[in-house]
Every structure is written in C-alpha cells, then in structure tokens.
Design an enzyme around this catalytic site. Structure first.
Site, PDB file in Angstrom:
ATOM      1  N   HIS A 153     -83.090 -94.581   8.839  1.00 50.31           N
ATOM      2  CA  HIS A 153     -82.121 -93.980   7.892  1.00 50.31           C
ATOM      3  C   HIS A 153     -82.806 -93.034   6.901  1.00 50.31           C
ATOM      4  O   HIS A 153     -82.316 -92.848   5.782  1.00 50.31           O
ATOM      5  CB  HIS A 153     -81.345 -95.046   7.100  1.00 50.31           C
ATOM      6  N   SER A 274     -90.895 -65.824  -0.423  1.00 50.61           N
ATOM      7  CA  SER A 274     -89.587 -65.414  -0.907  1.00 50.61           C
ATOM      8  C   SER A 274     -89.745 -64.100  -1.652  1.00 50.61           C
ATOM      9  O   SER A 274     -90.763 -63.878  -2.315  1.00 50.61           O
ATOM     10  CB  SER A 274     -89.032 -66.486  -1.849  1.00 50.61           C
ATOM     11  N   LYS A 280     -92.904 -69.694  -3.455  1.00 49.33           N
ATOM     12  CA  LYS A 280     -92.357 -70.202  -2.194  1.00 49.33           C
ATOM     13  C   LYS A 280     -93.283 -70.041  -1.007  1.00 49.33           C
ATOM     14  O   LYS A 280     -93.997 -69.055  -0.860  1.00 49.33           O
ATOM     15  CB  LYS A 280     -91.058 -69.458  -1.869  1.00 49.33           C
ATOM     16  N   GLU A 287     -87.436 -73.834  10.895  1.00 48.37           N
ATOM     17  CA  GLU A 287     -85.972 -73.720  10.773  1.00 48.37           C
ATOM     18  C   GLU A 287     -85.381 -72.968  11.958  1.00 48.37           C
ATOM     19  O   GLU A 287     -84.300 -73.302  12.461  1.00 48.37           O
ATOM     20  CB  GLU A 287     -85.611 -73.013   9.462  1.00 48.37           C
TER      21      GLU A 287
END
Ligand code: ARG
Length: 457
Positions: A153, A274, A280, A287
């Site tokens: 979980h 970024s 960043k 992704e």
C-alpha cells in the site's frame, strides 16, 4: 496495376484514404526479401524462366540499393510498398518484372512481409531486454545488502534489500522475454503461397519459400494465412505487458527521486531542468516511459478492435494493422533504452533508504514473531502488544529498537532483553532466509541463478 476493368481513375480522396505507402514503406526490405524467395521458387518449379528469374533477382537487388540510398518515394497512385517495389523493378528491368507477381497476391505478400518485420522486432527487443537484465543484475549485486523499506500500500511494511527489489524486476523481464519467444514461435509459419485467399493452381513449392525465409513451415490453411493478424496482436500483447513492467519501475523511480524519499539521485544524463525553478531535476525520462506504456497498450487495442468484426478472409481494414505495430515497437525500444540507461547511471542513496525503514517501524512484524516464538504468545495477541510498542515509539519519536527495556516491559512483562536482537533492520533482513526471500545470501543466490540463465539465453 489493377486498372483493366475501370473506366476512370480513383478520386484524389480515394487515393489518399487507400494509400498505405506513407507507413508501409518501412517494409521495403522485407518485401524485397520475400520477392527474392518467391522468384527463385517460381523458376525452380518451372513457372517462370530461369532467365526472367535471374533478371528479377538482379533487378530486386538494384531496387534495394536505390531505396537504401534515396529512400522510397511516396506515390499514392501506387498505393503500397508492394506496388512501389514492383514499379521500381519494372523501371529497372522492364517487362520481366511483370512475371514476379505470378502465383502470389498482395494478401499473402503483406502477411509475409509483416511477419518478417515483427520477427526482426522480436529479436531486437529480446536483445534489448537481455541488456536491461544485465544492468539490473549488476546493480542488484552491488546492493545485495543495502536495506530499504519494502512497501505494501506504499506504506512501510518490512525491510528488504534493494538487490531483492531490483531482482523482482529481473524476473518480470524474464517472463516478458518468454512471452516474446512464444509469440515468435507461433508466428514462424510462412503465409506465402496462400495467394489471395484460396491458394493457387500454379505448381508452387511453399516449403521452399518457407525455408528460404527462415520460417519453420508453410501455414496450413490459406484462408487463415491471409486473415491472421494474431501474430501482430501476440507481439503487441507481449509489448504491452513488458511496457507495463517498465512503467511500474518508472513510477518507483519517480517516487524514489522525489525529495521526501531521496532514495535515488538521477544522473544528469537522464534528467531535465525547469525553465523557472532552478532547483529542479525532473525525472522526465521515467515519466515518459510510464506514459509510453499507455500508448503501447493503445496500439494493442487498436489492432484488436480492427480485427474483431472482420469476416474471412482479407479486408482493407487490415492495412491499418501496421501503424500501431510500428509505433509500439519504436516506443518500446526507446523506453527500454531509457530504462537501461537510467538504471545503469542512477545513484542509490542507502542512508536515505535505511532511515526511511527505521521511521516506518519496518521491524514491527519481527517483534510480533519474537513474542510468538520466545514467549509462546498467540500471534493475534502478539500483534496487539506490538501495536502498543509502535504507538509508544511514535510518541517518543524513536525507532523500535531505541525503546528502553523498561518501556517494553511496561507494555508486556514477558518481553526480555533478547528482543533487541530481532529489532534491528539487519537482523530482520537476515532472518528472512527462505528460498526466494530477502536475506542477502538468498538474494545472491537469485543473482547467481539469474546470471546463469542470462548467459544461456
Ligand atoms: N497495402 C495492403 C495492406 O497493407 C496490401 C494488401 C492489399 N490487398 C488487397 N486486396 N487490396 O493490407
């Protein structure tokens, strides 16, 4: 090529909707290979003359050189790659080109071409998967003793080793490879000679072309041969399952690389920045692997839905099988390359992993098991006592093993100081030593066996 019975040519829109050349030109090599085998067989069976076959052979090699050098033109009036190859052959050798299409149809031709293409794709995918497995097993060996929280979980559950975790993906990839191998085995029968649908009256030798093209045998039923696209679907199913595994790993990398976790640092080579936030370092490659799995599965569904309502034998709908197959192959190859690179180059942070396992009271089960084993307490009661200990540790803001013996005894006085030997993360991990478990020795055993299988594959 087929204008004999028509008074007028097709409209521009008809040509546009009909043309598959913009995408099936990717099959030009397979188409020429199939034609070379077909022409040689026609001559050996006495269906065309040896002289014509020789000219066709020389001509097809010239066409191949031309396409390799200058690419394939897209002439919509020539519809598809089969017509383009034949037209180019005619331009190269003249009349004899017209004999190549004897005892053949584009229906068996396209099925053959696409099978050859998918077979190559499977072989390349298998090699890429083996390379990925090599990296996984190397990193697993490096981290056979590195402790991290194992999750259920996405909650800290029990400590495991990072090596164990990475080897879980090794196993998934091994099953993926066996799915691709299964698909390859079923695919490897030659449709050539099924002609349009009913076979041909020419005395062809289908065994010969099957052998020349590396197929195990000719297909057994000509109707099935030109209608079968399960081989493409099998491939896409294997690709989808594989992409899904990569997507799960990508998801983990994204989570692990986030600041609250900090389990890994992504290499510069697989991160992006970024344009506004200077701090960043984004996991875009992971992704996109996650997102590509959606597109690959979409490709599978596109072909499945195309096929589901088609009566036997060939319908033009089947022309649409190619873009999804090509797209899925490209996306999977790129995803695999990105995953292999990330896995090879990322830096794991064992300290952050260990600290997270401590914060998550990952050895709570070990305490409960100890109460059962050493104090003969029923597991349900041991579970309850352990829950109290976790609550106390949480209140004090310490790890379970940092609780004092007095504090533990206040919860249940059957606890004695031997308990501390099971509360540490290392003891917990070392104790889980059944076959396939997370103890470092067992993980090394998995790694050794994986290396042997990998070397034999
Ligand atoms: N371009 C076609 C395809 O990809 C080739 C087969 C054409 N067959 C036909 N009967 N029109 O499916």
């Amino acid at each position: 090529m087929w204008g004999g019975r028509f008074a007028e040519g097709p409209s521009a829109i008809m040509q546009e909707i009909n043309a598959s050349i913009p995408f099936d030109k990717a099959l030009w090599q397979q188409d020429i290979t199939g034609s070379l085998a077909h022409a040689a067989m026609l001559a050996r069976c006495g269906i065309i003359s040896k002289a014509d076959a020789e000219q066709i052979k020389i001509g097809l090699h010239q066409v191949a050189e031309e396409f390799a050098a200058n690419g394939v033109d897209e002439d919509w009036s020539l519809e598809d790659i089969h017509m383009h190859v034949e037209a180019q052959l005619r331009a190269t050798i003249g009349e004899a080109a017209g004999r190549l299409h004897t005892a053949r149809s584009r229906n068996d031709q396209v099925a053959t071409d696409l099978k050859l293409w998918v077979r190559d794709a499977i072989d390349q995918t298998d090699a890429a998967l083996a390379a990925f497995q090599t990296v996984l097993v190397d990193r697993a060996e490096e981290h056979a003793e590195t402790i991290m929280p194992g999750f259920t979980h996405l909650q800290s559950a029990q400590p495991v080793t990072l090596g164990h975790h990475l080897m879980a993906y090794y196993e998934m990839i091994e099953r993926d490879r066996s799915r691709f191998a299964d698909a390859r085995g079923r695919l490897n029968q030659s449709p050539l000679g099924a002609a349009a649908l009913a076979g041909t009256g020419f005395p062809i030798d289908r065994e010969q072309t099957a052998k020349a093209l590396g197929f195990d045998a000719p297909t057994r039923n000509s109707l099935d041969s030109v209608s079968d696209r399960d081989f493409a679907i099998d491939y896409l199913m294997a690709a989808s399952q594989c992409a899904l595994h990569l997507s799960r790993l990508a998801e983990e990398i994204i989570i692990w690389a986030s600041q609250p976790y900090g389990f890994v640092a992504l290499p510069d080579s697989f991160s992006t920045g970024s344009s506004i936030m200077p701090q960043k370092r984004n996991p875009d490659a992971a992704e996109l692997v996650r997102a590509h799995s959606a597109r690959i599965t979409g490709c599978l569904h596109a072909v499945m839905m195309t096929m589901k309502g088609l009566p036997l034998a060939y319908s033009k709908d089947m022309q649409n099988d190619k873009p999804p197959v090509f797209e899925a192959e490209g996306l999977l190859a790129l995803s695999l390359a990105a995953m292999t690179g990330m896995m090879r180059e990322m830096t794991f942070r064992p300290d952050a992993m260990r600290a997270a396992a401590e914060r998550g009271y990952a050895t709570a089960t070990d305490l409960a098991d100890w109460l059962v084993r050493e104090a003969d307490i029923p597991f349900r009661e041991a579970h309850h006592i352990t829950g109290e200990a976790v609550k106390l540790a949480e209140q004090q803001g310490v790890a379970l093993e940092a609780l004092s013996l007095d504090a533990l005894k206040a919860i249940d006085d059957r606890i004695d100081d031997r308990v501390f030997s099971v509360l540490s993360l290392d003891a917990s991990v070392a104790s889980r030593n059944c076959y396939g478990a997370t103890a470092p020795d067992r993980v090394r055993e998995q790694i050794n066996s994986a290396r042997q299988r990998l070397a034999a594959s």
